[in-house]
Enzyme design. Structure first.
Site, PDB file in Angstrom:
ATOM      1  N   LYS A  19       0.842  -1.210   0.000  1.00 41.28           N
ATOM      2  CA  LYS A  19       0.000   0.000   0.000  1.00 41.28           C
ATOM      3  C   LYS A  19       0.870   1.251   0.000  1.00 41.28           C
ATOM      4  O   LYS A  19       0.679   2.164  -0.822  1.00 41.28           O
ATOM      5  CB  LYS A  19      -0.912  -0.007   1.224  1.00 41.28           C
ATOM      6  N   ILE A 450     -21.887  11.762   0.729  1.00 42.35           N
ATOM      7  CA  ILE A 450     -22.179  10.466   1.338  1.00 42.35           C
ATOM      8  C   ILE A 450     -21.757  10.405   2.794  1.00 42.35           C
ATOM      9  O   ILE A 450     -22.229   9.561   3.550  1.00 42.35           O
ATOM     10  CB  ILE A 450     -21.520   9.344   0.511  1.00 42.35           C
ATOM     11  N   GLY A 451     -20.865  11.291   3.238  1.00 45.69           N
ATOM     12  CA  GLY A 451     -20.578  11.308   4.668  1.00 45.69           C
ATOM     13  C   GLY A 451     -19.216  11.818   5.051  1.00 45.69           C
ATOM     14  O   GLY A 451     -19.094  12.762   5.823  1.00 45.69           O
ATOM     15  N   SER A 452     -18.158  11.226   4.514  1.00 46.94           N
ATOM     16  CA  SER A 452     -16.815  11.591   4.968  1.00 46.94           C
ATOM     17  C   SER A 452     -16.209  12.660   4.082  1.00 46.94           C
ATOM     18  O   SER A 452     -16.516  12.762   2.893  1.00 46.94           O
ATOM     19  CB  SER A 452     -15.911  10.352   4.978  1.00 46.94           C
ATOM     20  N   GLU A 503     -16.735  13.360   9.559  1.00 52.31           N
ATOM     21  CA  GLU A 503     -16.196  12.123  10.150  1.00 52.31           C
ATOM     22  C   GLU A 503     -14.697  12.205  10.441  1.00 52.31           C
ATOM     23  O   GLU A 503     -13.987  11.203  10.341  1.00 52.31           O
ATOM     24  CB  GLU A 503     -16.508  10.924   9.260  1.00 52.31           C
ATOM     25  N   CYS A 535      -6.846  -0.622   2.267  1.00 53.33           N
ATOM     26  CA  CYS A 535      -6.858  -1.746   3.205  1.00 53.33           C
ATOM     27  C   CYS A 535      -7.789  -1.418   4.361  1.00 53.33           C
ATOM     28  O   CYS A 535      -7.925  -0.256   4.756  1.00 53.33           O
ATOM     29  CB  CYS A 535      -5.458  -2.021   3.741  1.00 53.33           C
ATOM     30  N   TRP A 580     -18.430  -6.760   7.162  1.00 56.01           N
ATOM     31  CA  TRP A 580     -17.072  -6.238   7.130  1.00 56.01           C
ATOM     32  C   TRP A 580     -16.320  -6.498   8.431  1.00 56.01           C
ATOM     33  O   TRP A 580     -15.320  -5.857   8.717  1.00 56.01           O
ATOM     34  CB  TRP A 580     -17.096  -4.758   6.792  1.00 56.01           C
ATOM     35  N   HIS A 713     -13.327   7.343  -6.278  1.00 58.54           N
ATOM     36  CA  HIS A 713     -12.129   6.514  -6.173  1.00 58.54           C
ATOM     37  C   HIS A 713     -11.092   6.862  -7.234  1.00 58.54           C
ATOM     38  O   HIS A 713     -10.024   6.259  -7.265  1.00 58.54           O
ATOM     39  CB  HIS A 713     -12.504   5.035  -6.274  1.00 58.54           C
ATOM     40  N   CYS A 745     -19.590   7.987  -3.364  1.00 62.46           N
ATOM     41  CA  CYS A 745     -19.232   7.416  -2.067  1.00 62.46           C
ATOM     42  C   CYS A 745     -18.604   8.514  -1.214  1.00 62.46           C
ATOM     43  O   CYS A 745     -18.594   9.690  -1.595  1.00 62.46           O
ATOM     44  CB  CYS A 745     -18.261   6.248  -2.279  1.00 62.46           C
TER      45      CYS A 745
END
Length: 777
Positions: A19, A450-452, A503, A535, A580, A713, A745
């Protein structure tokens, strides 16, 4: 002698080395050579661990810089022509396929069968061609052979590879820009993908010949599509495909996993392959269909170690199954994990802070290799040869069975008290809608996210310092409130209609809640790959779940105090928390989901009491949990939808409940999605060019819907015209009065400059469409 092997090993590294190396490369801070050196080092380490555990083969080809399906797109030279790459793809072009570029959107992403791993979906056209470029696989094979390892390459089988792709129309328009070409390129199911098999198969033949020339004697070829409900023509194709491939050179081990293939037992016996792998963890009863009259010249590889969960294996129980097989098959009995170990963390030995009792109940990838070794020695040398290992296994299993930490009488009593009314809102959506409209006073096409919002370096540093004890509660609280003020101010400046607090205080959408719920435990380095460089560190649900105290109310109430616009309370739903996490295996998953739902219900009610009028309960994993066989769908959909409704139904009619789902196909379960009875659902649709929305229109989805208008993304910033075009497509399917506007997202992985640019374009596109609709009206 019993042979042991693994179908695959986690590629990310015990410390997420891959990563960090990939993201450093993306930022332009390291070279191709540096990234390749990290990959070489990781592969050497993973092969060495396999060898030390006594595996008879090391697995080659399970490594990927982003995704194994993307590897095969590069391997067979079938990158979409819209990228203009040709049949050979270099590393930068490989990443462009995954992340998009200035002119082209990235390949669509969806879940790998029923796991939380995301693969990149191949785009197939009627004129798609295939041309082998095996250079990367041969390099890895040479590396393994140079290290003295006996290598077993792994490939996705040709029928599974075609099945996982999408038919995208009769041609591939390479020279068009995204905003112009999508209507032509992204017509799904415009032809039968199976027509491409005659072109693809020679590439596989060429590859197997190439591997044989490099000294390979066995190839693992994965066909997990066999566990699905395949059409007859696809099933019949297996005979022709494997008659062709088996004649080429290396022996073939045909691997199936994630379900039963018992209904194909006669066909699989006949195939001229060297052996077959079965997943006995997910489908233990299928073994009987294969042991009777199993051909005397074929290997049977048995997956008895769970490749998808982290609980220690009951070795005694495994030996009860394997001992008679060993007598029947002799050296033709092979042992392996049920599937690739990609889905579990790398090494339990790193977990220095996990309490000793709980740690003794677990096994990660490296420990699962050792469990294979114990089973092999027990079968070949007798149980006395592994007496100590078997004793340790029994002691851990007994301790877990009898631990008082597992069961909570208060949770059991609450479960018993659930009534048939608890999972229903007070009124129907038709009755709720005008009450919510009057309370929220939103414009046509309300905009939201969407939130964050971006998890900046400053946020991460503050959270890390707080966990280390270098930052006290007050200082951390002040730092997070400052981040919330920043996020709210930026949203108001952008002109968004329904805001979120961003968030900043949350590490992960499941981990954050699990850390505050009873019955959960957490690792330090228990990372698994979700997609690309992303991840996640799944919580471990080991006991009954309950909510000791409110989890989000303070932060959300503070955010609402900063604005007169509606502030969404942001929660993760019970099915997603279940899916999850690494889930306890001593009770039905439906029971665990219900326990989580009750805990989330308490949080929803407390948010409403705090004055929050819009509450989002995210369920991106709802489709992911769907069983692979359609006959098993109704039972799952019933308890999963009930768990969501149970979490959401404790509020008044004028409180608006949202949910969010992403990177899954929904069209075949739309009645169940509607049965969630969320007032608003937001979904990922930009990578499919609103294709996913078509089913909602045909089904006449009854409530409100927000189709994502850009892919978060990818680092590319979509133009206003691009999003306006998508919104027009959405408005042609969903009535405008029930349409919301939002990204695909959450935005935590992006940076503020690109977030602000993209959201500004989104608001501009919304304004344009509002004006168009006003003129039309």
């Amino acid at each position: 002698m019993t042979m042991i092997h693994t179908l695959g090993f986690p590629r990310i590294g015990a410390q997420r080395e891959l990563k960090h190396a990939v993201e450093t490369y993306w930022r332009g801070e390291s070279s191709t050579d540096s990234l390749q050196q990290t990959a070489i080092t990781l592969r050497n380490q993973h092969w060495q661990w396999q060898r030390e555990a006594g595996l008879d083969y090391v697995t080659v080809g399970d490594f990927a810089f982003y995704d194994q399906v993307l590897n095969h797109i590069a391997l067979f030279g079938c990158a979409p022509k819209r990228f203009g790459f040709g049949s050979t793809v270099n590393l930068d072009q490989y990443f462009q396929l995954a992340r998009g570029n200035t002119d082209q959107f990235a390949l669509e992403m969806t879940k790998w069968f029923d796991t939380n791993y995301h693969y990149l979906v191949p785009e197939f056209h009627a004129n798609t061609t295939f041309e082998l470029d095996a250079s990367w696989l041969l390099d890895e094979l040479t590396q393994a052979q140079s290290g003295g390892h006996r290598a077993k390459p792994v490939l996705i089988g040709p029928l599974t590879f075609l099945w996982l792709g999408k038919a995208k129309g009769h041609g591939d328009h390479a020279n068009h820009q995204h905003a112009d070409c999508c209507d032509h390129v992204l017509q799904a199911d415009a032809f039968d993908k199976l027509q491409l098999l005659d072109r693809l198969l020679p590439a596989y033949v060429n590859l197997l010949e190439t591997l044989a020339a490099q000294g390979v004697d066995l190839v693992q070829i994965d066909e997990p599509a066999l566990v699905l409900d395949l059409p007859p023509a696809w099933l019949d194709a297996y005979d022709a495909v494997y008659n062709t491939l088996a004649a080429v050179g290396p022996k073939l081990l045909l691997s199936t996993y994630f379900g039963s293939v018992a209904n194909h037992a006669d066909r699989l016996r006949r195939l001229p392959v060297a052996g077959l792998h079965l997943d006995l963890v997910r489908a233990p009863t299928q073994l009987a269909a294969f042991t009777e009259s199993w051909p005397v010249d074929k290997i049977l590889s048995i997956g008895v170690i769970d490749g998808r969960n982290i609980w220690r294996t009951d070795l005694d129980r495994c030996l009860e199954i394997l001992a008679p097989l060993r007598r029947q098959l002799g050296d033709r009995l092979w042992l392996a994990p049920s599937c690739s170990l990609l889905h579990v963390p790398v090494d339990l030995a790193q977990e220095a802070k996990l309490d000793t009792e709980l740690k003794s109940w677990l096994a990660f990838a490296k420990q699962k290799l050792n469990e294979l070794s114990v089973l092999k020695r027990a079968l070949d040398l007798g149980r006395t040869a592994v007496h100590q290992e078997l004793q340790a296994s029994r002691a851990a299993l007994d301790a877990r069975d009898t631990s008082p930490r597992i069961h909570n009488p208060a949770v059991a009593a609450r479960m018993e008290a659930i009534t048939s009314h608890d999972d229903r809102r007070q009124s129907t959506y038709e009755a709720r809608h005008p009450l919510q409209r009057d309370r929220l006073k939103l414009p046509l096409l309300p905009t939201t996210t969407i939130g964050s919002f971006p998890q900046t370096d400053g946020i991460r540093r503050a959270r890390a310092a707080f966990k280390r004890g270098d930052l006290n509660d007050t200082a951390y609280h002040d730092a997070m409130q400052a981040e919330i003020r920043h996020a709210v101010a930026r949203q108001e400046a952008l002109g968004l209609d329904v805001l979120v607090h961003g968030e900043a205080e949350r590490n992960d959408m499941v981990e954050y809640f699990g850390e505050q719920l009873a019955g959960f435990a957490f690792t330090q380095l228990g990372w698994v790959q979700s997609y690309g460089s992303r991840c996640v560190k799944p919580p471990i649900i080991f006991g009954d779940v309950s909510r000791p105290q409110p989890m989000t109310v303070e932060w959300t109430r503070y955010a609402q105090s900063l604005t007169t616009r509606p502030m969404k309370g942001m929660l993760t739903g019970p099915v997603t928390i279940l899916q999850w996490s690494f889930v306890r295996d001593d009770q039905p998953r439906s029971q665990t989901a219900t326990q989580i739902a009750l805990a989330i219900r308490d949080e929803v009610v407390d948010l409403e009491t705090a004055g929050i009028a819009v509450i989002q309960i995210d369920e991106p994993a709802f489709r992911e949990g769907l069983p692979l066989k359609r006959t098993d769908w109704p039972a799952y959909l019933d308890w999963a939808a009930r768990a969501f409704r149970l979490s959401a139904s404790g509020v008044r009619d004028n409180t608006q409940i949202h949910t969010h789902m992403c990177y899954s196909e929904f069209n075949d379960i739309l009645p169940a999605i509607a049965a969630l009875d969320a007032d608003v659902i937001t979904i990922e649709t930009s990578r499919s060019d609103m294709e996913l929305l078509d089913g909602f229109g045909e089904f006449a989805y009854p409530n409100e819907i927000g189709p994502g208008v850009y892919d978060i993304h990818s680092p590319r910033i979509p133009k206003v015209e691009e999003m306006t075009r998508l919104l027009r497509k959405a408005a042609a399917v969903i009535p405008a009065e029930r349409l919301w506007v939002n990204p695909d997202c959450g935005l935590k992985t992006r940076g503020w400059p690109e977030v602000e640019a993209a959201l500004s374009n989104m608001v501009s596109a919304t304004t344009m469409l509002r004006e168009e609709l006003s003129v039309t009206a």
